[in-house]
Design a protein around this motif. Structure first.
Motif, PDB file in Angstrom:
ATOM      1  N   GLY A 157     -17.220  12.115  28.052  1.00 14.56           N
ATOM      2  CA  GLY A 157     -15.934  11.504  27.760  1.00 14.56           C
ATOM      3  C   GLY A 157     -15.929  10.021  27.496  1.00 14.56           C
ATOM      4  O   GLY A 157     -14.890   9.389  27.613  1.00 14.56           O
ATOM      5  N   ARG A 158     -17.047   9.433  27.137  1.00 13.91           N
ATOM      6  CA  ARG A 158     -17.103   7.991  26.894  1.00 13.91           C
ATOM      7  C   ARG A 158     -16.558   7.675  25.498  1.00 13.91           C
ATOM      8  O   ARG A 158     -17.287   7.375  24.567  1.00 13.91           O
ATOM      9  N   GLY A 159     -15.244   7.746  25.326  1.00 16.46           N
ATOM     10  CA  GLY A 159     -14.602   7.620  24.026  1.00 16.46           C
ATOM     11  C   GLY A 159     -14.809   6.300  23.327  1.00 16.46           C
ATOM     12  O   GLY A 159     -15.037   6.263  22.121  1.00 16.46           O
ATOM     13  N   SER A 160     -14.733   5.197  24.052  1.00 15.58           N
ATOM     14  CA  SER A 160     -14.870   3.901  23.378  1.00 15.58           C
ATOM     15  C   SER A 160     -16.282   3.710  22.837  1.00 15.58           C
ATOM     16  O   SER A 160     -16.477   3.122  21.785  1.00 15.58           O
ATOM     17  N   GLU A 161     -17.277   4.212  23.554  1.00 18.62           N
ATOM     18  CA  GLU A 161     -18.649   4.101  23.070  1.00 18.62           C
ATOM     19  C   GLU A 161     -18.879   4.977  21.837  1.00 18.62           C
ATOM     20  O   GLU A 161     -19.524   4.569  20.882  1.00 18.62           O
ATOM     21  N   VAL A 162     -18.324   6.195  21.840  1.00 21.22           N
ATOM     22  CA  VAL A 162     -18.447   7.069  20.668  1.00 21.22           C
ATOM     23  C   VAL A 162     -17.755   6.416  19.484  1.00 21.22           C
ATOM     24  O   VAL A 162     -18.289   6.403  18.369  1.00 21.22           O
ATOM     25  N   ALA A 163     -16.586   5.832  19.696  1.00 16.29           N
ATOM     26  CA  ALA A 163     -15.844   5.182  18.611  1.00 16.29           C
ATOM     27  C   ALA A 163     -16.609   4.006  18.016  1.00 16.29           C
ATOM     28  O   ALA A 163     -16.489   3.712  16.830  1.00 16.29           O
ATOM     29  N   ALA A 164     -17.416   3.324  18.811  1.00 14.10           N
ATOM     30  CA  ALA A 164     -18.156   2.143  18.345  1.00 14.10           C
ATOM     31  C   ALA A 164     -19.575   2.473  17.869  1.00 14.10           C
ATOM     32  O   ALA A 164     -20.293   1.593  17.408  1.00 14.10           O
ATOM     33  N   THR A 165     -19.999   3.727  17.946  1.00  9.12           N
ATOM     34  CA  THR A 165     -21.361   4.112  17.568  1.00  9.12           C
ATOM     35  C   THR A 165     -21.564   3.971  16.063  1.00  9.12           C
ATOM     36  O   THR A 165     -20.756   4.453  15.275  1.00  9.12           O
ATOM     37  N   ALA A 198     -17.848  17.207  20.348  1.00  9.34           N
ATOM     38  CA  ALA A 198     -19.195  17.532  20.843  1.00  9.34           C
ATOM     39  C   ALA A 198     -19.871  16.299  21.435  1.00  9.34           C
ATOM     40  O   ALA A 198     -20.485  16.369  22.497  1.00  9.34           O
ATOM     41  N   MET A 199     -19.739  15.156  20.756  1.00 10.34           N
ATOM     42  CA  MET A 199     -20.331  13.929  21.285  1.00 10.34           C
ATOM     43  C   MET A 199     -19.659  13.518  22.587  1.00 10.34           C
ATOM     44  O   MET A 199     -20.330  13.117  23.537  1.00 10.34           O
ATOM     45  N   LEU A 200     -18.331  13.617  22.645  1.00  9.88           N
ATOM     46  CA  LEU A 200     -17.613  13.274  23.870  1.00  9.88           C
ATOM     47  C   LEU A 200     -18.006  14.196  25.017  1.00  9.88           C
ATOM     48  O   LEU A 200     -18.161  13.755  26.155  1.00  9.88           O
ATOM     49  N   GLY A 223     -11.619  18.747  10.333  1.00  9.37           N
ATOM     50  CA  GLY A 223     -12.242  19.524  11.400  1.00  9.37           C
ATOM     51  C   GLY A 223     -13.693  19.219  11.667  1.00  9.37           C
ATOM     52  O   GLY A 223     -14.134  19.279  12.819  1.00  9.37           O
ATOM     53  N   TYR A 224     -14.453  18.874  10.639  1.00  5.30           N
ATOM     54  CA  TYR A 224     -15.873  18.589  10.859  1.00  5.30           C
ATOM     55  C   TYR A 224     -16.061  17.322  11.697  1.00  5.30           C
ATOM     56  O   TYR A 224     -16.870  17.292  12.610  1.00  5.30           O
ATOM     57  N   GLU A 225     -15.297  16.290  11.367  1.00  5.33           N
ATOM     58  CA  GLU A 225     -15.410  15.062  12.157  1.00  5.33           C
ATOM     59  C   GLU A 225     -14.830  15.269  13.558  1.00  5.33           C
ATOM     60  O   GLU A 225     -15.408  14.808  14.540  1.00  5.33           O
ATOM     61  N   GLU A 226     -13.709  15.989  13.652  1.00 10.32           N
ATOM     62  CA  GLU A 226     -13.119  16.257  14.960  1.00 10.32           C
ATOM     63  C   GLU A 226     -14.097  17.036  15.841  1.00 10.32           C
ATOM     64  O   GLU A 226     -14.255  16.744  17.024  1.00 10.32           O
ATOM     65  N   ARG A 227     -14.780  18.026  15.258  1.00 10.66           N
ATOM     66  CA  ARG A 227     -15.774  18.792  16.022  1.00 10.66           C
ATOM     67  C   ARG A 227     -16.914  17.889  16.476  1.00 10.66           C
ATOM     68  O   ARG A 227     -17.357  17.947  17.627  1.00 10.66           O
ATOM     69  N   ALA A 228     -17.408  17.029  15.571  1.00  3.90           N
ATOM     70  CA  ALA A 228     -18.505  16.123  15.922  1.00  3.90           C
ATOM     71  C   ALA A 228     -18.081  15.186  17.057  1.00  3.90           C
ATOM     72  O   ALA A 228     -18.844  14.956  18.000  1.00  3.90           O
ATOM     73  N   VAL A 229     -16.864  14.665  16.984  1.00  6.47           N
ATOM     74  CA  VAL A 229     -16.365  13.760  18.022  1.00  6.47           C
ATOM     75  C   VAL A 229     -16.273  14.484  19.363  1.00  6.47           C
ATOM     76  O   VAL A 229     -16.736  13.977  20.388  1.00  6.47           O
TER      77      VAL A 229
END
Length: 145
Positions: free
Chosen positions: A53-61, A46-48, A38-44
C-alpha cells in the motif's frame, strides 16, 4: 464514517481488514476486461499490493530508476519516501505461480500496461517518465488534464 473522515483529512485509527485474494483477483480481471484504463489500474493495484500500500512511492516511481536483476530474477526500483526523503530499493518478483497468479503478478501487469494500455510513456526534458502516470488521478478520483 471512515471514508468520510479520510475525505475530510481527519485522522483515522481504525485498521481495515485486507482483501481476500479471490476478491482481489476478480477485481483485477474486471478492470482488464471493462475499464478504459484497466491495464494501468491493474498494474497500480498489483504494485500497491506487493508494496503493502505504499501509494506515494508507487506514484513517484520512474522508469529511469528501474533495473532487472538477472541473477535474482526480479525488477527493482529506487524508491524514496517523499515525506522523509529516505531512499531504499523496492523489488517486484514474478508471481505467476498458480492458474490465476498472472493477474496479481506486478511484472506481468506492468508489461500488459506497456503493450496494451492507453498511456503514452514519454519522458520530456526535465521530466522523468513515471511507471504509473495516472496514479495521482486514480487516487483522487479526478480526471487527467
Amino acid at each position: 464514517a471512515t471514508a468520510l473522515a479520510i475525505k475530510k483529512g481527519a485522522k483515522v485509527t481504525k485498521k481495515h481488514v485486507g482483501l481476500v485474494r479471490k476478491t482481489l483477483l476478480a477485481m483485477l480481471l474486471y478492470l482488464v476486461k471493462h475499464s478504459d484504463n484497466g491495464y494501468e489500474e491493474r498494474a497500480v493495484i498489483a504494485m500497491l499490493y506487493h508494496a503493502v500500500g505504499r501509494g506515494s512511492e508507487v506514484a513517484a516511481t520512474t522508469w529511469e530508476s528501474a533495473e532487472w536483476d538477472d541473477d535474482k530474477q526480479f525488477l527493482l526500483f529506487d524508491w524514496g519516501e517523499i515525506k522523509t526523503g529516505q531512499q531504499y530499493i523496492m523489488t517486484l518478483h514474478p508471481n505467476a505461480d498458480s492458474e490465476d497468479g498472472w493477474l496479481l503478478c506486478s511484472i506481468h501487469s506492468i508489461a500488459c500496461n506497456l503493450i496494451c494500455g492507453s498511456t503514452v510513456y514519454k519522458a520530456s526534458a526535465g521530466h522523468s517518465c513515471k511507471v504509473a502516470p495516472s496514479l495521482p488521478f486514480l487516487l483522487s478520483g479526478e480526471k487527467e488534464s
